[in-house]
Design a protein around this motif. Structure first.
Motif, short mmCIF file in Angstrom:
data_model
loop_
_atom_site.label_atom_id
_atom_site.label_comp_id
_atom_site.label_asym_id
_atom_site.label_seq_id
_atom_site.Cartn_x
_atom_site.Cartn_y
_atom_site.Cartn_z
N GLN A 173 -24.87 67.34 -68.76
CA GLN A 173 -24.09 67.47 -70.13
C GLN A 173 -24.03 68.86 -70.21
OE1 GLN A 173 -26.88 65.44 -72.50
NE2 GLN A 173 -25.52 63.69 -72.72
N VAL A 201 -26.40 71.32 -70.21
CA VAL A 201 -27.48 72.06 -70.97
C VAL A 201 -28.34 72.53 -69.95
CG1 VAL A 201 -29.41 71.78 -72.22
CG2 VAL A 201 -27.29 70.42 -73.06
N ASP A 214 -26.32 75.17 -74.60
CA ASP A 214 -25.40 74.03 -74.28
C ASP A 214 -24.00 74.76 -73.55
OD1 ASP A 214 -23.44 72.13 -73.90
OD2 ASP A 214 -23.80 71.44 -76.04
N SER A 217 -21.47 73.23 -72.01
CA SER A 217 -20.23 72.37 -71.70
C SER A 217 -19.12 72.88 -72.27
CB SER A 217 -20.63 70.92 -72.49
OG SER A 217 -20.76 71.07 -73.87
N THR A 257 -18.13 72.87 -75.69
CA THR A 257 -18.77 73.48 -76.79
C THR A 257 -18.60 75.14 -76.79
OG1 THR A 257 -20.72 71.90 -76.44
CG2 THR A 257 -21.08 74.26 -77.12
#
Length: 655
Positions: free
Chosen positions: A103, A105, A129, A131, A134
């Motif tokens: 993901q 992270v 995070d 991604s 994000t």
């Protein structure tokens, strides 16, 4: 991939500002901005990423971070060796190496302490995070999104707050399912901007994938052994073994037609959710409708629940004949008989399952095993499981071709490429294998100077004939075979590390015959039936003493030696009974007393190389001392750590 000459800070910044302010890209792609960066900017905009963001988001809950790291224990363990090897080179290079999960992270980070501290300002740290949805375009998130290596430099980042960084990320694929399970990333200030950073993280990702495959292979073998020694192994015909994550590791007792219809039972398929927390009553309810279990046995390794055996209801399943585990159909347009791989020992079943799984994934495969174990049978097994029945199978023995000619043999050549070149040129093995399998035997003998060209062909899926500038695309599944320890060859400088990682996305270890137990007797009967039919004789009968001697013999020549021994029986026997007197001297000498420590006895039946002699001496001493390794080390005059190291090297087990 950019380099310093093609990247323009001004052009990239101007293009990004125009993209952000207008909400769309310019009509024509800016000459200094890569298409993959523009594509990522578009995805970032469509995901609602704020281009003015100063930092990414972070998971602040320590318990959540702990659970995320624990859930990725296998990935972190597989990455530990590569990270440990690279860590000393990062501290003085203003660089950090990052491991992110599926993901995006971050679950691990090492490297220069100052850069690690600076990374905390933008949450480039544990729990960050990264991604693409994000924080927008970046090495971790973009590699995760595209499934390809991603290099993002300075103003190529979508979010303004991270433009003081350069990052190169490479996705990590599950070696069995080929799904992305994480990303390895190299990050730092813009000064670390180097084109070869992508090659470094790509090599690290491949090393992690190999370690993951080795972990799964060891676990699978252990679970198989735990099952086969249980009271349940012979009580049911149709059995499926699943690991703790619910993924199929092994199945038996099903006809090939039935397996093709029930894709859920294929090796590597996730048949069930994670088994932890599920009761024996829950598991049957979670199976697909066409799979029905009539019993479940939980399997433990060292007291820890690690998998389960599912005993399935399948009225059409037929119990396989003794030793009959895998059949290979004749190749299209080739006059040959059906091939049968004989073996039911755990390691052999494990190797066959991996080969069948490899056929489903378009990855390179490295088959390792001693001379005579039948490595090419596994290459043929992979080829036979391809969807296209007419896919070509092209074998090449790298040791049988001179170093001057092997390049032309593999890649072909244009007319006039060298003295003696055939008129009109010649097609190479890569092109002949297009759409099928190229099997490179004795890959360890490939000249070191040719290895970069092989690596490039695998990475780019294209080749250039010698003396020709035309790029020719090829879709080839490469299966490489060797009896050498390629890791040792790497240390000696005889084999490229990056090629090894590229070849060994999936590694299949074919066990030597001495480690296959009752397979010796199954093979004896198989070869006996074959030569009886070939010679028109009645099948030979073997006394119990002969069977026991053959069962206990070390077989330095492996299956090939056993096959030759059986053929010899049919050539020399005038009656149908094979007794102890008919055995060749090397087999009898292996069990005669009185010369246990003589050089002639140790050499008997071996090739004479020092490694074979040393391995034989260790095995004999373990038997003589009933497995007491302290006494074994004392008798051999070596320390216990040295003994353990040599046992691991020669794959010698205490039992």
């Amino acid at each position: 991939m950019p380099d310093r000459s093609s990247y323009s800070e001004y052009d990239t910044r101007e293009a990004r500002e125009r993209f952000v302010s207008t909400g769309s890209s310019v009509d024509e792609r800016p000459p200094k901005v890569r298409e993959e960066i523009l594509d990522s900017w578009r995805r970032s905009r469509d995901s609602g990423v704020d281009a003015a963001s100063l930092a990414s988001r972070k998971v602040y809950d320590e318990q959540q971070i702990h659970l995320r790291r624990e859930r990725n224990t296998a990935l972190r363990k597989a990455a530990s060796a590569a990270f440990k090897r690279l860590e000393p080179h990062l501290k003085e290079a203003r660089t950090i190496l990052i491991l992110a999960d599926d993901q995006g992270v971050i679950i691990d980070a090492i490297g220069d302490a100052h850069v690690l501290d600076e990374g905390q300002e933008i949450h480039l740290e544990l729990g960050g995070d990264w991604s693409e949805k994000t924080i927008g375009t970046n090495g971790i998130g973009t590699a995760l999104k595209t499934g390809k290596p991603a290099y993002v430099h300075a103003t190529e980042h979508f979010a303004e707050g991270v433009q003081a960084w350069t990052c190169a990320g490479a996705p990590i694929f599950d070696p069995f399912t080929q799904t992305i399970i994480g990303v390895v990333d190299l990050s730092g200030p813009p000064q670390i901007f180097r084109q070869h950073n992508v090659a470094l993280v790509l090599a690290a990702a491949r090393e992690i994938e190999i370690a993951l495959a080795e972990q799964k292979q060891v676990e699978r073998t252990q679970l198989l052994e735990a099952f086969l020694v249980s009271d349940y192994s012979r009580a049911h015909e149709s059995v499926v073994l699943v690991d703790q994550s619910g993924r199929v590791l092994f199945r038996r007792g099903f006809e090939e037609d039935m397996l093709r219809q029930a894709k859920e039972l294929s090796v590597g398929h996730k048949l069930l959710p994670k088994l932890e927390g599920l009761s024996d009553q829950d598991i049957p309810k979670l199976l697909p409708l066409n799979v029905e279990a009539e019993g479940i046995e939980r399997l433990k390794l060292e007291g820890v629940f690690r998998g389960a055996a599912l005993f399935l209801k399948d009225r059409s399943a037929l119990r396989p004949k003794a030793g009959e585990t895998c059949k290979i159909k004749p190749r299209a347009n080739v006059s040959e008989a059906q091939i049968q791989i004989v073996g039911t020992s755990p390691k052999m079943v494990d190797a066959m399952g991996l080969a069948e799984r490899a056929a489903l994934a378009n990855v390179s495969v490295l088959i390792h095993g001693e001379t005579g174990v039948g490595k090419e049978l596994f290459a043929r097994l992979i080829h036979s499981r391809l969807p296209d029945d007419k896919a070509p199978y092209v074998p090449v023995n790298c040791a049988a071709i001179s170093s001057d000619l092997i390049g032309a043999e593999l890649f072909g050549y244009a007319e006039g490429a060298f003295t003696g070149a055939a008129q009109g040129g010649r097609t190479g093995k890569f092109e002949l294998a297009n759409g099928g399998v190229l099997c490179l035997d004795e890959i360890g003998d490939m000249p070191i100077e040719l290895q970069p060209y092989l690596l490039r062909a695998l990475e780019q899926r294209a080749i250039y004939r010698i003396g020709d500038s035309q790029r020719r695309r090829v879709d080839v599944r490469l299966v490489a075979m060797t009896n050498r320890d390629l890791r040792q060859e790497i240390e000696k400088g005889n084999f490229r590390r990056d090629l090894f990682y590229r070849l060994g996305v999936m590694t299949i270890e074919v066990p030597p015959l001495r480690e296959r137990g009752d397979d010796v007797i199954a093979l004896l009967e198989h070869f006996s039936q074959h030569y009886a039919e070939e010679t028109g004789q009645a099948p030979l009968t073997f006394t119990d003493k002969v069977r026991e001697l053959l069962r206990r013999y070390q077989w330095p020549g492996n299956v090939r030696e056993l096959r030759n021994a059986v053929q010899r029986f049919y050539l020399i026997k005038t009656d149908s009974l094979v007794t102890e007197r008919d055995l060749p001297p090397e087999i009898l000498d292996d069990f005669e007393g009185g010369a246990e420590d003589s050089l002639e006895h140790i050499l008997g039946g071996h090739s004479g190389d020092l490694e074979s002699i040393e391995a034989s001496a260790i095995r004999r001493t373990i038997l003589a001392e009933n497995g007491n390794l302290s006494k074994v080390a004392q008798v051999l005059g070596i320390s216990r750590p040295t003994l353990y190291r040599k046992m691991k090297r020669y794959r010698i087990r205490k039992g």
